[in-house]
Design an enzyme around this catalytic site. Structure first.
Site, PDB file in Angstrom:
ATOM      1  N   ASP A  30       0.654  -1.417  -0.193  1.00 25.47           N
ATOM      2  CA  ASP A  30      -0.291   0.021   0.012  1.00 25.47           C
ATOM      3  C   ASP A  30       0.974   1.269   0.159  1.00 25.47           C
ATOM      4  O   ASP A  30       1.630   1.643   0.456  1.00 25.47           O
ATOM      5  CB  ASP A  30      -1.008  -0.272   1.258  1.00 25.47           C
ATOM      6  N   HIS A  99     -10.446  -4.981  -3.015  1.00 26.12           N
ATOM      7  CA  HIS A  99      -9.383  -5.393  -2.577  1.00 26.12           C
ATOM      8  C   HIS A  99      -9.457  -5.703  -0.731  1.00 26.12           C
ATOM      9  O   HIS A  99     -10.319  -5.382   0.133  1.00 26.12           O
ATOM     10  CB  HIS A  99      -8.664  -4.501  -2.409  1.00 26.12           C
ATOM     11  N   HIS A 101      -6.846  -5.687   2.326  1.00 27.69           N
ATOM     12  CA  HIS A 101      -5.795  -5.315   2.857  1.00 27.69           C
ATOM     13  C   HIS A 101      -5.231  -6.651   4.252  1.00 27.69           C
ATOM     14  O   HIS A 101      -5.698  -5.842   5.456  1.00 27.69           O
ATOM     15  CB  HIS A 101      -6.541  -4.134   4.202  1.00 27.69           C
TER      16      HIS A 101
HETATM   17  P1  5GP Z   1     -10.038   1.267   0.677  1.00 25.79           P
HETATM   18  O1  5GP Z   1     -10.073   2.513   1.724  1.00 25.79           O
HETATM   19  O2  5GP Z   1     -10.702   1.792  -0.614  1.00 25.79           O
HETATM   20  O3  5GP Z   1     -10.279   0.428   1.188  1.00 25.79           O
HETATM   21  O4  5GP Z   1      -8.441   1.143   0.100  1.00 25.79           O
HETATM   22  C1  5GP Z   1      -7.442   1.817  -0.836  1.00 25.79           C
HETATM   23  C2  5GP Z   1      -6.146   1.958  -0.086  1.00 25.79           C
HETATM   24  O5  5GP Z   1      -5.298   1.589  -1.679  1.00 25.79           O
HETATM   25  C3  5GP Z   1      -5.430   2.631   0.784  1.00 25.79           C
HETATM   26  O6  5GP Z   1      -4.733   2.161   1.577  1.00 25.79           O
HETATM   27  C4  5GP Z   1      -4.784   3.491   0.031  1.00 25.79           C
HETATM   28  O7  5GP Z   1      -3.096   4.442   0.403  1.00 25.79           O
HETATM   29  C5  5GP Z   1      -4.159   2.509  -1.867  1.00 25.79           C
HETATM   30  N1  5GP Z   1      -4.356   3.236  -2.627  1.00 25.79           N
HETATM   31  C6  5GP Z   1      -4.430   3.936  -2.793  1.00 25.79           C
HETATM   32  N2  5GP Z   1      -3.988   4.613  -3.909  1.00 25.79           N
HETATM   33  C7  5GP Z   1      -2.744   3.199  -4.534  1.00 25.79           C
HETATM   34  C8  5GP Z   1      -2.166   2.965  -5.398  1.00 25.79           C
HETATM   35  O8  5GP Z   1      -2.106   4.144  -6.394  1.00 25.79           O
HETATM   36  N3  5GP Z   1      -1.147   2.505  -5.288  1.00 25.79           N
HETATM   37  C9  5GP Z   1      -0.873   1.695  -3.959  1.00 25.79           C
HETATM   38  N4  5GP Z   1      -0.415   0.820  -3.964  1.00 25.79           N
HETATM   39  N5  5GP Z   1      -2.003   1.792  -2.966  1.00 25.79           N
HETATM   40  C10 5GP Z   1      -2.929   2.574  -3.203  1.00 25.79           C
END
Ligand code: 5GP
Ligand code: ZN
Length: 134
Positions: A30, A99, A101
């Protein structure tokens, strides 16, 4: 899916720090980690959330989460491990490609994944059982 950043990362169109890859998934670090080693399991096929994810991939994702949790724990010597999966803006989802985590936990870290326990009243318990259970 055009314009889905995780589709592009999962399929290698955008480079990423990849910990694991197979025909169905890519596991990446991440970019805004909650803790050292915070990784994401991305299916290569687009599904916006768990509701859209095919059963076969859901099963494989959990097996992969188990495998990666073991690998990461052993390599980074973390003290605990959270597996988190957000669906919908209200639940904290910011990227609308399914996704999982993988969040290593360390004694004394400041990762906040807890809540204040409420109360399960008789009325609400009965309501939910009547609506959800089989
Ligand atoms: P959500 O909030 O949708 O559950 O998690 C999205 C996650 O994706 C966040 O932890 C954020 O830091 C990560 N993230 C967002 N854009 C990117 C990216 O372009 N590359 C990577 N490696 N992580 C990302
Ligand atoms: Zn996508």
């Amino acid at each position: 899916m055009e314009n889905c950043i995780f589709c592009k990362i999962a399929n290698g169109e955008i480079p990423s720090a990849t910990l694991y890859e197979d025909g169905d998934f890519r596991v990446i670090l991440d970019l805004g980690p909650a803790s050292k080693g915070h990784a994401l399991i991305l299916p290569k096929a687009h599904a916006a959330n768990i509701y859209e994810l095919p059963d076969e991939l859901a099963g494989k994702a959990m097996v992969l989460a188990k495998k990666m949790a073991g690998k990461i724990t052993e390599a980074l010597k973390c003290d605990g491990f959270n597996i988190v999966q957000n669906n919908g803006q209200t639940a904290g989802q910011t990227v609308f490609h399914f996704h999982m985590h993988l969040i290593p936990r360390y004694e004394g870290d400041s990762v906040g994944l807890t809540w204040t326990p409420g109360e399960l009243t008789d009325e609400v318990r009965e309501e939910i059982l009547s609506k959800v259970s089989q």
